[in-house]
Structure formats: C-alpha cells, structure tokens
Design an enzyme around this catalytic site. Structure first.
Site, PDB file in Angstrom:
ATOM      1  N   PHE A   1       0.780  -1.282   0.299  1.00  0.00           N
ATOM      2  CA  PHE A   1       0.707  -0.230   0.044  1.00  0.00           C
ATOM      3  C   PHE A   1       0.840   1.067   0.095  1.00  0.00           C
ATOM      4  O   PHE A   1       1.687   1.542   0.863  1.00  0.00           O
ATOM      5  CB  PHE A   1      -0.792   0.248   1.161  1.00  0.00           C
ATOM      6  CG  PHE A   1      -1.497   1.422   1.127  1.00  0.00           C
ATOM      7  CD1 PHE A   1      -3.124   0.944   0.669  1.00  0.00           C
ATOM      8  CD2 PHE A   1      -1.351   2.274   1.844  1.00  0.00           C
ATOM      9  CE1 PHE A   1      -3.407   2.081   0.264  1.00  0.00           C
ATOM     10  CE2 PHE A   1      -2.023   3.475   2.353  1.00  0.00           C
ATOM     11  CZ  PHE A   1      -3.512   3.160   1.283  1.00  0.00           C
TER      12      PHE A   1
ATOM     13  N   ASP B   1       9.214   2.837   1.206  1.00  0.00           N
ATOM     14  CA  ASP B   1       7.865   3.996   1.925  1.00  0.00           C
ATOM     15  C   ASP B   1       8.649   3.784   3.828  1.00  0.00           C
ATOM     16  O   ASP B   1       8.420   2.454   3.795  1.00  0.00           O
ATOM     17  CB  ASP B   1       7.025   2.906   1.651  1.00  0.00           C
ATOM     18  CG  ASP B   1       5.943   3.539   2.037  1.00  0.00           C
ATOM     19  OD1 ASP B   1       6.072   4.319   2.736  1.00  0.00           O
ATOM     20  OD2 ASP B   1       4.718   3.807   1.088  1.00  0.00           O
TER      21      ASP B   1
ATOM     22  N   LYS C   1       3.281  10.887   8.378  1.00  0.00           N
ATOM     23  CA  LYS C   1       2.670   9.891   9.448  1.00  0.00           C
ATOM     24  C   LYS C   1       3.011  10.850  10.947  1.00  0.00           C
ATOM     25  O   LYS C   1       2.310  11.732  10.909  1.00  0.00           O
ATOM     26  CB  LYS C   1       2.162   8.340   9.480  1.00  0.00           C
ATOM     27  CG  LYS C   1       1.488   8.262   8.662  1.00  0.00           C
ATOM     28  CD  LYS C   1       0.846   6.463   9.000  1.00  0.00           C
ATOM     29  CE  LYS C   1       0.072   6.211   7.612  1.00  0.00           C
ATOM     30  NZ  LYS C   1      -1.183   6.411   8.333  1.00  0.00           N
TER      31      LYS C   1
END
Length: 406
Positions: free
Chosen positions: A137, A221, A250
């Site tokens: 993802f 990532d 985040k």
C-alpha cells in the site's frame, strides 16, 4: 425544528468513501480521547501511527501557536527558517550525509507521488519498468494507487498509470524480475495495511545489492514505519543499508499534515527546476511543528521507548492467553495481533465498547500503533481492556456454536 444526530450529519454531508464514522470525538489528551457524551477512550491507534506524542502534547501545541503567530506560509519561491531546520534534521536522522536532499509535501501519498516521479526521472525511456510488491500500500492518488499491489482497490479506477509490475515479497521473485530496464523498486519494510507483515529476513539487504547491480533505485516507503516507530528512526536502519530514497509522513508531524521525500547520494540530483512542486508543501507552519515533534521524540528518548514498550506490549498480549490470539507481528510500536478467526472487526467494535480504540487492517489482524510515549500505566490499562474485548468476542462465538479453542 428537526434535530439530527452527528451520524445523520456525517451521512448527509461527508463523502461515503470512508463508510460510517465509528464515533464523534471532541477532545484528546495524551493517550486518551473523549467523545461527545464525555466518555473516555484509551487510544492505541493514534490517528493510524500519526500522533507520535499523543494528543495535545505541550510541545506540539506550543510549536503551532508560536509559528502561527510569526509566519505560516510564503510559498516555495522563498525559504523559511523552519523549513531549513527540518530538512537538516531529516537528513541527519536518516543518515543521508551532505549529499541528501528533502522535498516537502502534505501527506504520505504526495511523498510517494514525488518518489514515483523520481523513479521516472531516473529511468527515462531506457528503464520503463517499476517494481512493487503484491499487497503493498503506497497511497490512493492515481499515481500511488498504481504502485499499490491490491487489485480490488485499483479495479474501479482502471486503467492505471502504466509501467508498474507487482511481484511476490521474496528474494527469489525479485531476482527473477529485476533487470537493467528497471527504474526502481518500491518496498514497505513492514506492510502495515496488509496486516503488519514484515519482509522476509535479509530481503532489504538483497534488494539493495540487486538494485545496485542493475542500476535501479531502491525506494523505501517509511510513511508508517518512520519517525521512530519501529525502534529505529527508520525501519531500513535495522538492516544497515542505504537506500536511494525514502518517503515519510504520518508520525513526523505528530498530527499536523506533512510528508517528505528524502533522497540519498546521486538520486538527490534527479529533480531540477520545474519537475515537481507543491503550493503548501514545506510551509513554515508545518515544518516548524514537525521539527518540534521530531525534536521531542529525540529529547525524550522515544525511539528507544518504542522498542522497549513494543516488546513489553507483545509479551503482555501473548500473556492474555486468549484462544483468539495467534501471535504478534511487527517491530517496536507497530504491532499486528494475528487472530485465529476472521473476527477482527468484531474485536474492534467490542474494544470500542470497552473504551479502547484499535484498528483492523484485515479480517484476521488487529493493528496497534499507540503514541511513542506510552508507559506502564497505558500498557496495563490496554491489557485489561483488550482482554475484555477478546473475551466478549470469544463468548459470542461460543454462543453461535463456533469453536474458539486454542
């Protein structure tokens, strides 16, 4: 006059892509949230690994207040002191050395969009292939969705941006797929949205060797794994390798929307004026807050705390002895609790009923990503609430006639 509930308002006014909202929260403090009725919840989701310092941390609040009263935004035609300070800090904690560079955006998806373009700049016409992992993802924009190895998410939006190929998360699959026509390999060190699934041991080291051999970029990532969550500043540092680029978001902002692409060595020279940009990315307000959040993580030793508390939490979960718990996965304070039955959504609902906020990335996993500054009090309370939640679901399964023995 018609009186509506907040559920009515949300159903009428908000887009439906998120489904029904589970609660209406009105304030937070530390590891706790309160809803509109004044009920308190222990938050072990932290905005999906975003609120690194918990809610309303004094450092976060002061950074926003001070910077908002000074300078918020001037556009990227100009530099600001917070922007330069955060770029220098990110380079230092990522270990880029003097050749590293930072591009700022507003989210993880924007960071991965920038990384996608970086890969294209590196590949050109001679390297049209980009490799990504199945069940990965990387975001929901059209570009990052093309990197996301979940066909069910892509299907409504076909055709995808071309050139991306998905491979199994094994060294053997990478060896078979990579050649000199590959521009980049995108990987998550731990697949959070797949259920907190770690890469096979030695995968990142092999990926680094193979990408270097074939002249491809290794792009990692770190959006969910970064900012100290796994017990290192970034998860790739557990493996002792140097990637070509990492994406972060985040937890670096602690609740303020910000993302970044951090490049290493030769990859730092691929962007040139006009190839990418963002109006809001890297504004003074966002970078000041992120720099303060990362500074507090460093000052308070929260990277080490994530490692210590993660081990403590995994041991405590396994000590509950529930027949629903198969085991724990992950590193630091990114934990996936594997379940023996596909009842994760029921566990989440039961947990909310007991005053605990957790998450189910799939039917057989509970994801835990609490604030990095949790301690004994929060962990002890979590264990009691989680045990009660598991018992609620176990009892319901027994009443339905389903076997739940270990």
């Amino acid at each position: 006059m018609t009186t509506t509930t907040w559920q009515d308002d949300a159903g009428r006014d908000l887009v439906r892509s998120f489904g029904d909202r589970m609660a209406l929260f009105t304030r937070g403090e530390g590891a706790y949230l309160w809803d509109g009725a004044g009920r308190r919840y222990l938050d072990f989701l932290a905005g999906i690994a975003v609120n690194s310092l918990g809610h309303a941390h004094p450092v976060f609040v002061e950074a926003i207040s001070k910077q908002a009263a000074t300078l918020s935004h001037v556009s990227n035609y100009f530099a600001t002191e917070p922007q330069l300070a955060l770029a220098a800090r990110l380079k230092r904690i990522a270990g880029t050395g003097p050749t590293g560079r930072v591009y700022f955006g507003n989210s993880g998806a924007e960071a991965n969009e920038a990384a996608f373009k970086l890969a294209r700049l590196h590949g050109g016409a001679e390297r049209p292939r980009i490799l990504s992992l199945k069940d990965a993802f990387h975001g929901r924009t059209m570009g990052t969705l093309a990197l996301t190895g979940k066909p069910w998410m892509q299907e409504p939006f076909q055709p995808m941006v071309g050139g991306v190929e998905f491979i199994d998360s094994t060294v053997e699959a990478l060896e078979a797929a990579i050649d000199d026509r590959v521009a980049a390999l995108f990987v998550e060190p731990i697949k959070g949205e797949a259920g907190v699934v770690e890469l096979p041991e030695g995968y990142l080291g092999a990926a680094r060797e193979l990408t270097e051999r074939h002249g491809a970029l290794l792009i990692i990532d770190e959006i969910q794994t970064g900012a100290g969550r796994t017990g290192e500043w970034f998860a790739f540092q557990h493996e002792g390798i140097t990637p070509d680029a990492i994406t972060v978001a985040k937890g670096i902002g602690g609740g303020f929307p910000i993302g970044a692409l951090i490049t290493f060595d030769a990859a730092s020279d691929l962007f040139y004026p006009g190839t990418h940009g963002s109006t809001f990315g890297g504004n003074a307000l966002g970078t000041a807050v992120a720099d303060a959040v990362l500074g507090e993580i460093e000052r308070a030793g929260l990277v080490a705390n994530a490692e210590e508390r993660g081990a403590q939490l995994r041991a405590a979960i396994e000590g509950i002895g529930s027949p629903l718990v198969e085991g724990c996965r992950g590193k630091g304070l990114l934990i996936g609790v594997g379940l023996t039955h596909p009842v994760a959504k029921a566990v989440v609902a039961a947990a909310q009923g007991h005053g605990l906020v957790v998450n189910a990335p799939n039917d057989e996993t509970i994801r835990l990503v609490p604030a990095l500054n949790i301690g004994d009090v929060e962990i002890d309370e979590f264990v009691d609430l989680f045990a009660a939640s598991l018992a609620t679901v176990s009892d319901a399964l027994v009443l339905d006639g389903n076997e739940v023995s270990a």
